[in-house]
Motif scaffolding. Structure first.
Motif, PDB file in Angstrom:
ATOM      1  N   UNK A 169       1.053  -4.724   6.759  1.00  0.00           N
ATOM      2  CA  UNK A 169      -0.132  -5.512   6.463  1.00  0.00           C
ATOM      3  C   UNK A 169      -1.361  -4.636   6.680  1.00  0.00           C
ATOM      4  N   UNK A 170      -2.245  -4.600   5.712  1.00  0.00           N
ATOM      5  CA  UNK A 170      -3.424  -3.746   5.828  1.00  0.00           C
ATOM      6  C   UNK A 170      -4.326  -4.226   6.965  1.00  0.00           C
ATOM      7  N   UNK A 171      -4.672  -3.345   7.913  1.00  0.00           N
ATOM      8  CA  UNK A 171      -5.616  -3.732   8.969  1.00  0.00           C
ATOM      9  C   UNK A 171      -6.985  -4.059   8.386  1.00  0.00           C
ATOM     10  N   UNK A 172      -7.761  -4.813   9.142  1.00  0.00           N
ATOM     11  CA  UNK A 172      -9.078  -5.223   8.665  1.00  0.00           C
ATOM     12  C   UNK A 172      -9.965  -4.015   8.380  1.00  0.00           C
ATOM     13  N   UNK A 173      -9.873  -2.976   9.232  1.00  0.00           N
ATOM     14  CA  UNK A 173     -10.709  -1.787   9.027  1.00  0.00           C
ATOM     15  C   UNK A 173     -10.400  -1.120   7.690  1.00  0.00           C
ATOM     16  N   UNK A 190       0.829  -1.214   0.000  1.00  0.00           N
ATOM     17  CA  UNK A 190       0.000   0.000   0.000  1.00  0.00           C
ATOM     18  C   UNK A 190       0.859   1.258   0.000  1.00  0.00           C
ATOM     19  N   UNK A 191       0.360   2.267  -0.703  1.00  0.00           N
ATOM     20  CA  UNK A 191       1.142   3.485  -0.915  1.00  0.00           C
ATOM     21  C   UNK A 191       0.236   4.705  -0.807  1.00  0.00           C
ATOM     22  N   UNK A 192       0.759   5.774  -0.212  1.00  0.00           N
ATOM     23  CA  UNK A 192       0.050   7.050  -0.095  1.00  0.00           C
ATOM     24  C   UNK A 192       0.820   8.110  -0.864  1.00  0.00           C
ATOM     25  N   UNK A 193       0.110   8.927  -1.626  1.00  0.00           N
ATOM     26  CA  UNK A 193       0.699  10.078  -2.308  1.00  0.00           C
ATOM     27  C   UNK A 193      -0.094  11.314  -1.910  1.00  0.00           C
TER      28      UNK A 193
END
Length: 266
Positions: free
Chosen positions: A234-238, A158-161
């Motif tokens: 790791x992406x959280x469930x939320x 996952x990536x944020x810009x």
């Protein structure tokens, strides 16, 4: 073209027909599009009825798209242009997705966190409240959030810009430490994107990567001045639930979203 008043719903249906096999729905919108000469009926090799855009339909759709682009702000146009680059690179992209992220309480002024820290017993014999958890929560809304188009969770990356169209906007954003912490908690890599000349890479906090745009937004060239620090995440469930409820940006070509996937799960 007839004098039928065409709406946003007509434009959406026309775009859906352009992207799909053109199976008819037989509703009022298609009657309007047929009467306006924007689509035409035809049969495929098996005799099944299909709808296809006419030259007038393609022209009208292109003009509506250009008008929509002109109405966007400079910030939005820059974000959408970079989103296209991310999708070309095999990523699924969301814009301004609302995500709940964990941050250090000392970096936020969230009222609920401060109240939990300041609680005191009403009566001397009442036991002291439990110490607050060593973290707080913040609603984050990154300009662009993306994951790799893969079926293997470990490869999502996952990536944020965060997109900034002016120096004033960039400097204002850099003052919010909790906002940057939220981005780091949500993804493996975080970047700032802005037009070249607005700031130097040394002005951006070290964990963040830096992209700049050379030239105008429509035809300019993107350059990465500094990579972001990579950290396994790791992406959280939320976050998974938020992604499931939201709609990613549509691809700008006719390729199926599952086209890059194969039996090996890459």
């Amino acid at each position: 073209m007839s004098s039928i008043a065409l709406t946003r719903q007509h434009r959406t249906r026309l775009m859906n027909l352009w992207r799909s096999a053109g199976w008819p729905c037989k509703d009022g919108l298609e009657i309007d599009l047929l009467a306006a000469g924007l689509v035409k009926q035809q049969a495929d090799e098996r005799g099944r009825e299909q709808l296809r855009l006419t030259e007038a339909g393609i022209t009208w759709l292109a003009e509506a798209r250009q008008q929509g682009l002109r109405s966007l702000s400079r910030h939005d146009r820059l974000a959408l242009r970079f989103a296209e680059q991310l999708m070309t690179g095999g990523r699924i992209v969301w814009r301004e997705l609302a995500l709940r992220a964990m941050v250090d309480p000392s970096a936020t002024t969230d009222a609920t966190v401060l109240q939990a820290q300041e609680r005191a017993p009403l009566w001397p014999e009442e036991p002291a409240p439990e110490a607050p958890a060593p973290h707080g929560w913040r609603m984050s809304r990154p300009d662009l959030f993306s994951i790799r188009n893969t079926s293997v969770q470990a490869y999502l990356q996952p990536q944020v810009v965060e997109v900034k169209a002016s120096r004033a906007d960039l400097l204002s954003d850099l003052r919010h430490a909790a906002k940057r912490q939220a981005y780091e908690w949500l993804c493996c890599e975080s970047f700032y994107l802005f037009p070249a000349g607005i700031a130097e890479p040394e002005e951006i906090p070290e964990p963040f990567g830096v992209w700049v745009l050379h030239g105008d937004i429509e035809t300019g060239r993107f350059e990465q001045l500094r990579p972001a620090h990579h950290q396994p995440r790791t992406l959280p469930f939320a976050v998974w639930m938020a992604l499931a409820k939201a709609t990613p940006l549509p691809r700008f070509d006719d390729e199926s979203p599952q086209a890059p996937l194969n039996e090996a799960g890459v």
